[in-house]
Design a protein around this motif. Structure first.
Motif, PDB file in Angstrom:
ATOM      1  N   LYS A  10      47.721  39.765  35.260  1.00  0.00           N
ATOM      2  CA  LYS A  10      46.280  39.587  35.116  1.00  0.00           C
ATOM      3  C   LYS A  10      45.543  39.817  36.432  1.00  0.00           C
ATOM      4  CE  LYS A  10      46.579  37.312  30.980  1.00  0.00           C
ATOM      5  NZ  LYS A  10      45.656  37.412  29.879  1.00  0.00           N
TER       6      LYS A  10
ATOM      7  N   PRO B 134      44.141  42.114  39.203  1.00  0.00           N
ATOM      8  CA  PRO B 134      43.843  43.543  39.291  1.00  0.00           C
ATOM      9  C   PRO B 134      44.688  44.230  40.345  1.00  0.00           C
ATOM     10  CG  PRO B 134      41.814  42.274  39.263  1.00  0.00           C
ATOM     11  CD  PRO B 134      42.948  41.289  39.406  1.00  0.00           C
ATOM     12  N   LYS B 135      45.172  45.458  40.011  1.00  0.00           N
ATOM     13  CA  LYS B 135      46.014  46.264  40.916  1.00  0.00           C
ATOM     14  C   LYS B 135      47.281  45.526  41.332  1.00  0.00           C
ATOM     15  CE  LYS B 135      42.347  49.022  41.209  1.00  0.00           C
ATOM     16  NZ  LYS B 135      41.452  48.352  40.292  1.00  0.00           N
ATOM     17  N   TRP B 136      47.834  44.683  40.430  1.00  0.00           N
ATOM     18  CA  TRP B 136      48.963  43.844  40.787  1.00  0.00           C
ATOM     19  C   TRP B 136      50.196  44.653  41.161  1.00  0.00           C
ATOM     20  CZ3 TRP B 136      53.514  42.992  37.662  1.00  0.00           C
ATOM     21  CH2 TRP B 136      53.528  43.726  36.473  1.00  0.00           C
TER      22      TRP B 136
ATOM     23  N   GLY C 139      41.125  53.382  42.857  1.00  0.00           N
ATOM     24  CA  GLY C 139      40.708  52.013  42.547  1.00  0.00           C
ATOM     25  C   GLY C 139      40.952  51.036  43.673  1.00  0.00           C
TER      26      GLY C 139
END
Lengths: 110, 103
Positions: free
Chosen positions: A94, A96-98, B14
């Protein structure tokens, strides 16, 4: 409003986007591989600089603070601290960008 | 004089501008691109900034772009027993030394 987290309402004719609340065993395997890859990059840089007798502050800080993949608990590999969740933990996917960010430490005791 | 052989494994799509700036400073523009930098604290610090995206190896000699391309070139799967005479010169990789066995 693009990507996997688009807010759509099935009742209004939108699509349903679902992700499981936990990681599958294959995702966990890949997460371990990624952690080991980062460990090997750090080890390579450390070895190369040590041959020249040099060092870098960011490298020393990483070695002092961050655990290696072997030292980590599975809880820390696959979940992160979440202040508003029940039991104060949620799944790491969950974040971001993990897959491209280093998240190894959590507040002590949680 | 040892060198870092740095390959970009994960893209920076990103990710913050700062991270993309580090990749540009290293000369990494696209995924699976390989660059060579001398071992020094400056480049080590840059690698530490993008260590999740990158694969690093320590090598003795840097390779040129042509050498990197040759690394990727696959086995042609044939050899010429007798090359036809041409103006430009013999075909690269076509001639084999006498008595060699190609398996």
């Amino acid at each position: 409003m693009f990507g996997a987290f688009r807010i759509t309402s099935p009742l209004n004719g939108g699509l349903l986007w679902k992700t499981p609340w936990r990681l599958s065993k294959f995702q966990k395997y890949r997460q371990r591989q990624r952690l080991r890859a980062v460990d090997s990059v750090v080890a390579t840089v450390d070895r190369a600089l040590a041959k020249k007798g040099d060092t870098v502050e960011s490298l020393e800080r990483w070695k002092a603070e961050m655990p290696t993949e072997q030292e980590m608990l599975p809880k820390d590999k696959y979940t992160i601290f979440a202040r508003y969740e029940k039991r104060y933990r949620k799944s790491i996917h969950k974040l971001p960008k993990w897959t491209r960010v280093s998240q190894r430490l959590n507040p002590p005791g949680y | 004089m040892s060198w870092f052989r740095i390959t970009l494994q994960r893209s920076a799509i990103g990710l913050p501008q700062r991270t993309r700036g580090v990749l540009m400073a290293l000369g990494l523009r696209r995924r699976t691109q390989t660059v060579f930098h001398p071992v020094s604290p400056q480049f080590a610090g840059m690698i530490m900034k993008v260590k999740e995206l990158v694969k690093v190896e320590e090598v003795d000699q840097p390779l040129t772009a042509a050498q990197l391309r040759e690394e990727r070139r696959p086995d042609p799967g044939f050899y010429l027993e007798k090359a036809a005479r041409r103006e430009g010169g013999p075909l690269a990789g076509a001639t084999e030394p006498e008595g060699s066995v190609r398996l």
